[in-house]
Design a protein around this motif. Structure first.
Motif, short mmCIF file in Angstrom:
data_model
loop_
_atom_site.label_atom_id
_atom_site.label_comp_id
_atom_site.label_asym_id
_atom_site.label_seq_id
_atom_site.Cartn_x
_atom_site.Cartn_y
_atom_site.Cartn_z
N ILE A 1 13.40 0.66 10.49
CA ILE A 1 14.28 1.83 10.45
C ILE A 1 15.73 1.42 10.19
N ILE A 2 16.17 0.36 10.85
CA ILE A 2 17.54 -0.11 10.67
C ILE A 2 17.78 -0.58 9.24
N LEU A 3 16.85 -1.36 8.70
CA LEU A 3 17.00 -1.85 7.33
C LEU A 3 17.00 -0.70 6.33
N LYS A 4 16.18 0.29 6.60
CA LYS A 4 16.07 1.43 5.70
C LYS A 4 17.31 2.32 5.74
N ASN A 5 18.03 2.29 6.87
CA ASN A 5 19.17 3.20 7.06
C ASN A 5 20.45 2.45 7.40
N SER B 1 12.60 10.65 18.54
CA SER B 1 12.83 11.65 17.50
C SER B 1 12.13 11.22 16.23
N ASP B 2 11.61 12.18 15.49
CA ASP B 2 10.99 11.89 14.20
C ASP B 2 12.03 11.67 13.11
N ASN B 3 13.26 12.00 13.42
CA ASN B 3 14.36 11.82 12.47
C ASN B 3 14.97 10.43 12.67
N GLU B 4 14.82 9.56 11.67
CA GLU B 4 15.32 8.20 11.80
C GLU B 4 16.83 8.15 11.98
N ALA B 5 17.53 9.13 11.43
CA ALA B 5 18.99 9.17 11.57
C ALA B 5 19.40 9.32 13.03
N ASP B 6 18.57 9.99 13.83
CA ASP B 6 18.89 10.15 15.26
C ASP B 6 18.90 8.79 15.95
N PHE B 7 17.94 7.95 15.61
CA PHE B 7 17.87 6.60 16.18
C PHE B 7 19.13 5.80 15.84
N ILE B 8 19.56 5.86 14.59
CA ILE B 8 20.76 5.15 14.18
C ILE B 8 21.99 5.71 14.88
N ASN B 9 22.07 7.03 14.98
CA ASN B 9 23.21 7.66 15.66
C ASN B 9 23.28 7.24 17.13
N ASN B 10 22.13 7.10 17.75
CA ASN B 10 22.11 6.66 19.15
C ASN B 10 22.62 5.22 19.29
N ILE B 11 22.26 4.38 18.32
CA ILE B 11 22.79 3.02 18.30
C ILE B 11 24.31 3.05 18.16
N ASN B 12 24.80 3.87 17.25
CA ASN B 12 26.25 3.98 17.05
C ASN B 12 26.96 4.42 18.32
N LYS B 13 26.36 5.36 19.04
CA LYS B 13 26.94 5.84 20.30
C LYS B 13 27.05 4.70 21.31
N GLU B 14 25.97 3.93 21.44
CA GLU B 14 25.96 2.85 22.42
C GLU B 14 26.97 1.75 22.07
#
Length: 372
Positions: free
Chosen positions: A91-95, A59-72
């Motif tokens: 991405i993690i450091l930025k968000n 996804s081009d939306n960095e928040a999606d990547f973080i949300n996926n981490i939270n789900k896992e």
């Protein structure tokens, strides 16, 4: 060192260093490794070292990547989130504020310090400000003119933020050749123009916490792929207190937390080590350090979970990557008979003990050849 079973989430399973990080972690019992990736076809999803593989489309939306981490993390009760390569770390450091279980995040530097280390231009400014040796450097963007008065040939030209694998790096020994490059289509990003250091390469790998080095190895490359700027294929582990002092100072001034790999070069003219670049993530020879006695991925987990350990000592061995072994066998067939060296100084045992990823990789390569 860790007195319980733990689960580790690697959120960037598409990273090229996944296999070697898994090989290192697999040396320790009681670790369940969860891998998340935006590539559903990575060979290591078939590895017996991976407890659970999860695919999430890119996804081009960095928040999606973080949300996926939270789900896992929630779904599998993850103990530690361990990104292993630049993109995910950035991405993690930025968000970080979007991560639900921030206390489960592995040791990482600050966002600013990460950018300083990762960007060659910013790194050189930091080195100069802290009186650390580095090659004289200029930054140049497309469309800007070069200050030729400050250029002493030969010079090394490379992207300010690395492509990796030695790509995009050139040596020019006179002004006309450099000018021709700057006016060509190859000049398509911000470049560093740097004095070429006559000497030899030497590297230092580190694990740090708030600027303090918890573990390190020093290795000198003795074989490269297709050029001296390509990845190293074999190394000798050595001791060098002078080099270590420079590395120690740099890590302190960056207040570094996490792993890093420093590319350095000994300057035969000035008789000093110069910092070339810092890779703020796991590196291609991390298995070599494991064979020398320092398991960086495991120690990274140990330190991130706030366990203490003494500075590990490493052995002064020779180590050869599989590509280096193949290259050596091609030039000297007697290497096929050096079975003790092959099993103790190369990572071939991992390929033999976990063949599915290799078979999957070859089958994909074979199918592409058939279709082409």
């Amino acid at each position: 060192m860790i007195d319980k079973n733990i689960s580790i989430l690697i959120p960037d399973g598409e990273a090229p260093v996944l296999m070697i990080v898994l090989n290192c972690l697999s040396e320790v019992k009681g670790i369940k490794i969860h891998v998340m990736s935006d590539d559903n076809e990575i060979p290591m999803k078939h590895s017996k070292k991976v407890h659970k593989f999860s695919y999430y489309p890119k996804s081009d939306n960095e928040a999606d990547f973080i949300n996926n981490i939270n789900k896992e993390v929630e779904k599998h009760n993850i103990d530690l989130i361990m990104p292993i390569f630049e993109d995910a770390i950035r991405i993690i450091l930025k968000n970080k504020d979007l991560i639900s279980s921030i206390d489960k995040l592995a040791l990482l530097p600050s966002y600013n310090d990460f950018n300083t280390a990762n960007n060659k231009g910013l790194l050189n400014k930091h080195l100069e400000a802290n009186n650390l040796p580095f090659p004289k450097t200029q930054m140049i963007d497309k469309g800007t003119s070069l200050d030729t008065k400050n250029v002493d040939y030969p010079v090394l030209v490379k992207p300010a933020e690395g492509i990796g694998g030695g790509s995009g790096i050139y040596v020019f020994r006179e002004e006309n050749a450099l000018t021709e490059f700057l006016n060509s289509d190859k000049f398509d990003c911000t470049y560093l123009i740097q004095d070429y250091v006559e000497g030899y390469d030497i590297d230092c790998s580190v694990l740090c916490k708030h600027g303090e080095i918890l573990a390190y190895t020093i290795q000198k490359p003795n074989m490269f792929a297709n050029s001296k700027f390509a990845p190293q294929l074999a190394v000798d582990f050595i001791k060098d207190d002078i080099l270590f002092e420079d590395v120690e100072k740099l890590m302190k001034t960056l207040n570094w937390s996490g792993v890093a790999h420093l590319d350095m070069r000994y300057d035969e003219n000035s008789k000093e080590y110069k910092v070339i670049e810092v890779n703020p993530r796991f590196w291609g020879s991390v298995e070599a350090s494991l064979f020398a006695g320092v398991n960086f991925p495991y120690l990274y987990a140990v330190a991130s979970l706030n366990y203490d350990f003494d500075l590990p000592k490493y052995k002064f061995i020779k180590f050869m990557l599989l590509k280096g072994l193949v290259k050596s066998i091609k030039s000297d067939k007697s290497y096929l008979l050096k079975l003790k060296f092959i099993f103790k100084n190369t990572p071939i045992k991992y390929m033999l003990n976990d063949p599915k990823p290799t078979l999957y990789r070859f089958s994909r390569f074979f199918m592409r050849k058939i279709k082409s």
